[in-house]
Design a protein around this motif. Structure first.
Motif, PDB file in Angstrom:
ATOM      1  N   ASP A  89      -1.480 -20.293   5.675  1.00 36.68           N
ATOM      2  CA  ASP A  89      -2.550 -19.619   6.413  1.00 36.68           C
ATOM      3  C   ASP A  89      -2.819 -18.206   5.907  1.00 36.68           C
ATOM      4  OD1 ASP A  89      -0.353 -18.240   7.303  1.00 36.68           O
ATOM      5  OD2 ASP A  89      -0.417 -19.010   9.348  1.00 36.68           O
ATOM      6  N   LEU A  90      -2.342 -17.889   4.692  1.00 44.06           N
ATOM      7  CA  LEU A  90      -2.477 -16.519   4.192  1.00 44.06           C
ATOM      8  C   LEU A  90      -2.945 -16.510   2.739  1.00 44.06           C
ATOM      9  CD1 LEU A  90      -2.055 -13.517   4.843  1.00 44.06           C
ATOM     10  CD2 LEU A  90       0.300 -13.755   4.042  1.00 44.06           C
ATOM     11  N   LEU A  91      -3.961 -15.715   2.457  1.00 40.25           N
ATOM     12  CA  LEU A  91      -4.500 -15.539   1.108  1.00 40.25           C
ATOM     13  C   LEU A  91      -4.198 -14.118   0.650  1.00 40.25           C
ATOM     14  CD1 LEU A  91      -6.343 -16.413  -1.307  1.00 40.25           C
ATOM     15  CD2 LEU A  91      -8.264 -15.510   0.028  1.00 40.25           C
ATOM     16  N   TRP A  92      -3.543 -14.000  -0.524  1.00 42.54           N
ATOM     17  CA  TRP A  92      -3.264 -12.702  -1.129  1.00 42.54           C
ATOM     18  C   TRP A  92      -4.170 -12.528  -2.337  1.00 42.54           C
ATOM     19  CZ3 TRP A  92      -0.211  -8.983   0.865  1.00 42.54           C
ATOM     20  CH2 TRP A  92       0.754  -9.348   1.804  1.00 42.54           C
ATOM     21  N   ILE A  93      -4.828 -11.371  -2.437  1.00 44.64           N
ATOM     22  CA  ILE A  93      -5.657 -11.043  -3.589  1.00 44.64           C
ATOM     23  C   ILE A  93      -5.097  -9.756  -4.205  1.00 44.64           C
ATOM     24  CG2 ILE A  93      -7.972 -10.482  -4.407  1.00 44.64           C
ATOM     25  CD1 ILE A  93      -9.071 -11.965  -1.981  1.00 44.64           C
ATOM     26  N   SER A  94      -4.831  -9.779  -5.530  1.00 39.55           N
ATOM     27  CA  SER A  94      -4.250  -8.626  -6.218  1.00 39.55           C
ATOM     28  C   SER A  94      -5.166  -8.180  -7.339  1.00 39.55           C
ATOM     29  CB  SER A  94      -2.873  -8.990  -6.800  1.00 39.55           C
ATOM     30  OG  SER A  94      -1.986  -9.445  -5.795  1.00 39.55           O
ATOM     31  N   TRP A  95      -5.245  -6.844  -7.536  1.00 36.42           N
ATOM     32  CA  TRP A  95      -6.093  -6.336  -8.619  1.00 36.42           C
ATOM     33  C   TRP A  95      -5.487  -5.078  -9.243  1.00 36.42           C
ATOM     34  CZ3 TRP A  95      -7.318  -6.282  -3.452  1.00 36.42           C
ATOM     35  CH2 TRP A  95      -7.477  -5.034  -2.851  1.00 36.42           C
ATOM     36  N   GLY A  96      -4.151  -5.025  -9.387  1.00 45.88           N
ATOM     37  CA  GLY A  96      -3.516  -3.879 -10.010  1.00 45.88           C
ATOM     38  C   GLY A  96      -2.031  -3.825  -9.748  1.00 45.88           C
ATOM     39  N   LYS A  97      -1.439  -2.646  -9.882  1.00 42.02           N
ATOM     40  CA  LYS A  97       0.008  -2.444  -9.800  1.00 42.02           C
ATOM     41  C   LYS A  97       0.444  -2.035  -8.400  1.00 42.02           C
ATOM     42  CE  LYS A  97       4.227  -1.571 -11.376  1.00 42.02           C
ATOM     43  NZ  LYS A  97       4.871  -1.558 -10.040  1.00 42.02           N
ATOM     44  N   ASP A  98       1.388  -2.789  -7.814  1.00 43.99           N
ATOM     45  CA  ASP A  98       1.997  -2.400  -6.548  1.00 43.99           C
ATOM     46  C   ASP A  98       2.915  -1.201  -6.761  1.00 43.99           C
ATOM     47  OD1 ASP A  98       0.720  -4.414  -5.261  1.00 43.99           O
ATOM     48  OD2 ASP A  98       2.488  -5.679  -4.972  1.00 43.99           O
ATOM     49  N   THR A  99       2.955  -0.307  -5.785  1.00 39.31           N
ATOM     50  CA  THR A  99       3.848   0.858  -5.850  1.00 39.31           C
ATOM     51  C   THR A  99       4.771   0.942  -4.644  1.00 39.31           C
ATOM     52  OG1 THR A  99       2.235   2.275  -4.740  1.00 39.31           O
ATOM     53  CG2 THR A  99       2.122   2.155  -7.156  1.00 39.31           C
ATOM     54  N   GLY A 100       4.653  -0.014  -3.725  1.00 42.45           N
ATOM     55  CA  GLY A 100       5.456   0.027  -2.511  1.00 42.45           C
ATOM     56  C   GLY A 100       4.741   0.666  -1.341  1.00 42.45           C
ATOM     57  N   HIS A 101       3.534   1.174  -1.567  1.00 42.13           N
ATOM     58  CA  HIS A 101       2.737   1.769  -0.475  1.00 42.13           C
ATOM     59  C   HIS A 101       1.680   0.745  -0.060  1.00 42.13           C
ATOM     60  CE1 HIS A 101       4.677   5.556  -1.428  1.00 42.13           C
ATOM     61  NE2 HIS A 101       4.301   5.411  -2.694  1.00 42.13           N
ATOM     62  N   TRP A 102       2.046  -0.077   0.914  1.00 36.87           N
ATOM     63  CA  TRP A 102       1.217  -1.248   1.214  1.00 36.87           C
ATOM     64  C   TRP A 102      -0.185  -0.882   1.688  1.00 36.87           C
ATOM     65  CZ3 TRP A 102      -0.523  -1.968   6.230  1.00 36.87           C
ATOM     66  CH2 TRP A 102       0.129  -1.239   7.223  1.00 36.87           C
ATOM     67  N   LYS A 103      -0.360   0.313   2.243  1.00 38.52           N
ATOM     68  CA  LYS A 103      -1.693   0.696   2.727  1.00 38.52           C
ATOM     69  C   LYS A 103      -2.657   1.020   1.593  1.00 38.52           C
ATOM     70  CE  LYS A 103      -0.476   2.379   7.356  1.00 38.52           C
ATOM     71  NZ  LYS A 103      -0.515   3.524   8.282  1.00 38.52           N
ATOM     72  N   THR A 104      -2.117   1.481   0.467  1.00 36.26           N
ATOM     73  CA  THR A 104      -2.986   1.897  -0.640  1.00 36.26           C
ATOM     74  C   THR A 104      -2.849   1.031  -1.877  1.00 36.26           C
ATOM     75  OG1 THR A 104      -1.297   3.486  -1.368  1.00 36.26           O
ATOM     76  CG2 THR A 104      -2.997   4.291   0.136  1.00 36.26           C
ATOM     77  N   ASP A 105      -1.868   0.115  -1.902  1.00 35.08           N
ATOM     78  CA  ASP A 105      -1.689  -0.750  -3.073  1.00 35.08           C
ATOM     79  C   ASP A 105      -2.921  -1.629  -3.287  1.00 35.08           C
ATOM     80  OD1 ASP A 105       0.704   0.120  -4.009  1.00 35.08           O
ATOM     81  OD2 ASP A 105       1.909  -1.441  -3.059  1.00 35.08           O
ATOM     82  N   PRO A 106      -3.227  -1.963  -4.554  1.00 42.14           N
ATOM     83  CA  PRO A 106      -4.385  -2.834  -4.842  1.00 42.14           C
ATOM     84  C   PRO A 106      -4.076  -4.294  -4.525  1.00 42.14           C
ATOM     85  CG  PRO A 106      -3.257  -2.306  -6.870  1.00 42.14           C
ATOM     86  CD  PRO A 106      -2.566  -1.517  -5.797  1.00 42.14           C
ATOM     87  N   ARG A 107      -3.849  -4.560  -3.264  1.00 41.44           N
ATOM     88  CA  ARG A 107      -3.505  -5.909  -2.813  1.00 41.44           C
ATOM     89  C   ARG A 107      -4.032  -6.081  -1.398  1.00 41.44           C
ATOM     90  NH1 ARG A 107       2.412  -8.782  -2.439  1.00 41.44           N
ATOM     91  NH2 ARG A 107       1.850 -10.679  -3.539  1.00 41.44           N
ATOM     92  N   LYS A 108      -4.590  -7.224  -1.109  1.00 43.32           N
ATOM     93  CA  LYS A 108      -5.136  -7.461   0.226  1.00 43.32           C
ATOM     94  C   LYS A 108      -4.693  -8.825   0.720  1.00 43.32           C
ATOM     95  CE  LYS A 108      -9.474  -7.500   2.859  1.00 43.32           C
ATOM     96  NZ  LYS A 108      -8.992  -6.494   3.826  1.00 43.32           N
ATOM     97  N   SER A 109      -4.315  -8.888   1.995  1.00 40.93           N
ATOM     98  CA  SER A 109      -3.944 -10.160   2.613  1.00 40.93           C
ATOM     99  C   SER A 109      -5.008 -10.542   3.639  1.00 40.93           C
ATOM    100  CB  SER A 109      -2.573 -10.063   3.289  1.00 40.93           C
ATOM    101  OG  SER A 109      -2.587  -9.073   4.291  1.00 40.93           O
ATOM    102  N   ILE A 110      -5.375 -11.805   3.629  1.00 38.38           N
ATOM    103  CA  ILE A 110      -6.409 -12.300   4.541  1.00 38.38           C
ATOM    104  C   ILE A 110      -5.862 -13.518   5.276  1.00 38.38           C
ATOM    105  CG2 ILE A 110      -8.754 -13.211   4.732  1.00 38.38           C
ATOM    106  CD1 ILE A 110      -9.358 -11.842   2.046  1.00 38.38           C
ATOM    107  N   TYR A 111      -5.771 -13.424   6.597  1.00 38.34           N
ATOM    108  CA  TYR A 111      -5.316 -14.563   7.392  1.00 38.34           C
ATOM    109  C   TYR A 111      -6.477 -15.525   7.628  1.00 38.34           C
ATOM    110  CZ  TYR A 111      -0.785 -12.484   8.406  1.00 38.34           C
ATOM    111  OH  TYR A 111       0.474 -11.969   8.290  1.00 38.34           O
ATOM    112  N   MET A 112      -6.153 -16.799   7.565  1.00 36.37           N
ATOM    113  CA  MET A 112      -7.143 -17.831   7.809  1.00 36.37           C
ATOM    114  C   MET A 112      -7.395 -17.986   9.315  1.00 36.37           C
ATOM    115  SD  MET A 112      -8.007 -18.880   4.786  1.00 36.37           S
ATOM    116  CE  MET A 112      -7.873 -17.132   4.347  1.00 36.37           C
TER     117      MET A 112
END
Length: 214
Positions: A89-112
């Motif tokens: 039930d979860l879609l992750w979209i990534s577009w860059g490097k994670d740094t451990g700061h989930w609020k600003t990292d280039p990653r988004k989670s979308i619940y179905m």
């Protein structure tokens, strides 16, 4: 080239390595989400290689390729990722490097729409302290003190009037429990265990004492 087959977490995994034990590719057979992703290396990697990862629902295929340009790792043990992963039930979209700061990292989670959303957490009893004994495979018995309390959690669907309720005990041990106690991996110092209908917290603890392996 060396091919190695292992069984991990209910899946069959095939590893392909070269003569220097550098991982070139790996594949799995087992239930897995959809995935299409490319990762470029960070300077954490001893041998810099990029990866293309494809998940098909019933397995995955992961192939590496030479890539000498790296970026600083920042403690994540991974490089920039581009693509998506989807499971249950979860879609992750990534577009860059994670740094451990989930609020600003280039990653988004979308619940179905069919995802469960946690709505309520209740502590229903005061803490209780009881003796707990765990027998290792060697026959040695670990005697610990377990502090427990009855917890209830409730989830609902985003748009349906259904709900899911779980009753469990939250357990905190006075010292590490299990086969890994004292090692660098460490034993278990706390856990939860699902209660059966009509059980009291101490009854659940005693059932866990008989059933659970650490």
């Amino acid at each position: 080239m060396k091919l190695k087959v292992e069984r991990e977490r209910g899946r069959v995994v095939f590893y392909l390595r070269n003569e220097d034990y550098v991982e070139l590719a790996w594949a799995t057979l087992g239930i897995r989400g959809l995935q299409a992703e490319i990762e470029f290396p960070s300077d954490w990697h001893e041998t810099p290689r990029g990866w293309v990862r494809l998940g098909f629902g019933f397995g995955s295929l992961n192939v590496s390729f030479p890539w000498s340009k790296t970026v600083p790792d920042e403690g994540q043990c991974s490089g920039p990722r581009y693509g998506f992963q989807f499971y249950a039930d979860l879609l992750w979209i990534s577009w860059g490097k994670d740094t451990g700061h989930w609020k600003t990292d280039p990653r988004k989670s979308i619940y179905m729409p069919w995802a469960w959303k946690h709505r309520k957490h209740e502590i229903l009893t005061a803490e209780e302290v009881h003796p707990y004994a765990y027998t290792l495979r060697s026959g040695e018995v670990q005697h610990r003190t377990a502090t427990i309390k009855h917890e209830r959690r409730m989830w609902t669907r985003w748009w349906l009037p259904f709900r899911r309720v779980s009753n469990s005990i939250d357990v905190t041990f006075s010292d590490e429990v299990g086969e890994r106690s004292g090692s660098w991996k460490g034993g278990c110092v706390g856990c939860s265990y699902t209660m059966k209908p009509g059980e009291t917290p101490i009854q659940t603890l005693r059932r866990m004492e008989l059933e659970r392996d650490f």
